[in-house]
Scaffold this motif. Structure first.
Motif, short mmCIF file in Angstrom:
data_model
loop_
_atom_site.label_atom_id
_atom_site.label_comp_id
_atom_site.label_asym_id
_atom_site.label_seq_id
_atom_site.Cartn_x
_atom_site.Cartn_y
_atom_site.Cartn_z
N TRP A 243 0.83 -1.21 0.00
CA TRP A 243 0.00 0.00 0.00
C TRP A 243 0.86 1.25 0.00
O TRP A 243 0.57 2.22 -0.71
N THR A 247 0.67 3.96 -3.09
CA THR A 247 0.18 5.32 -2.87
C THR A 247 1.29 6.36 -2.79
O THR A 247 1.03 7.55 -2.80
N TYR A 249 3.14 6.80 -0.13
CA TYR A 249 3.05 7.35 1.22
C TYR A 249 4.44 7.70 1.76
O TYR A 249 5.30 6.83 1.92
#
Length: 253
Positions: A243, A247, A249
């Motif tokens: 993830w 994304t 992040y």
């Protein structure tokens, strides 16, 4: 898969161990030796056996796990945070290297260092107490799975952290207390029923219990449950890392 890129990052990370030999290897080994002197001598004279195992031998799996967890997190978190700190992470992200190859190289190097350290501590333990490993293959399986899982967890912390103090926040305030409360130096069967139930919510209990079973053939919890919990935590860490890269992040900003 770009094996040349994986090898380059892996070798670079492993070379850092040679430059920080005192911190990476000698310090954990000395700390483990001190645990044996303090706990083995002080408590060992009062607690002769636990589940038919001498107290000195009983704490060996817990001590190895204590070092394995903390060092896996430390190695992996610093390994990915430092490129973020100096800005070289952008060169890595723009290079023809996939996210999978980045994770494999950094996590593989951190796990390798932790496994080597775990084996060194195991050899050091044999100098203090007589050791006999009932299931060596299971022991190696738990050693590798735990090193990889917590190296992934450290990798997540390294991406999440925006300062050096945060790299130490989770290991010091969460992982180390959970390890001490997870049966490193005692059996959770010695606890009152209420606190034993509370201890079962501590994921480290399952790691130590399964690892201890590989040494002595007996443990507080079934080895199947311990293995399942370890694999479940590994799956959560893999999903979180996927993830983060998907994304961007705290990687692309």
């Amino acid at each position: 898969m770009n094996l040349h890129a994986i090898r380059a990052i892996y070798v670079s990370e492993m070379a850092r161990t040679g430059r920080t030999l005192m911190q990476s290897i000698l310090s954990p080994v000395i700390s483990t030796s001190l645990y044996f002197v303090v706990f083995g001598a002080a408590l060992g004279s009062r607690i002769q056996e636990i589940d038919g195992v001498s107290y000195g031998a009983f704490i060996v799996p817990g001590l190895i796990m204590l070092s394995l967890l903390t060092q896996s997190i430390s190695n992996a978190s610093f390994g990915i945070y430092f490129p973020k700190f100096v800005g070289s992470i952008y060169e890595l992200l723009s290079a023809p290297v996939s996210y999978l190859e980045i994770v494999v190289s950094y996590v593989g190097a951190a796990a390798s260092k932790s496994i080597i350290l775990g084996l060194i501590i195991l050899a050091t333990s044999a100098l203090f107490v007589p050791l006999q490993i009932a299931h060596p293959l299971v022991m190696l399986l738990f050693l590798v799975l735990t090193a990889v899982t917590f190296s992934l967890f450290g990798f997540i912390i390294g991406i999440w952290a925006d300062g050096f103090e945060k790299l130490q926040l989770v290991p010091l305030l969460i992982i180390t207390p959970l390890t001490f409360l997870g049966g490193s130096f005692y059996s959770i069967d010695m606890l009152p029923p209420l606190w034993r139930t509370v201890a079962l919510f501590n994921p480290v209990v399952y790691l130590i219990s399964g690892f201890r079973w590989s040494f002595f053939g007996t443990a507080e919890l079934g080895v199947g449950i311990s293995l399942a919990m370890t694999l479940a935590f590994l799956a959560v860490c893999l999903a979180t890392v996927a993830w983060m890269f998907r994304t961007g992040y705290r990687l692309k900003t």
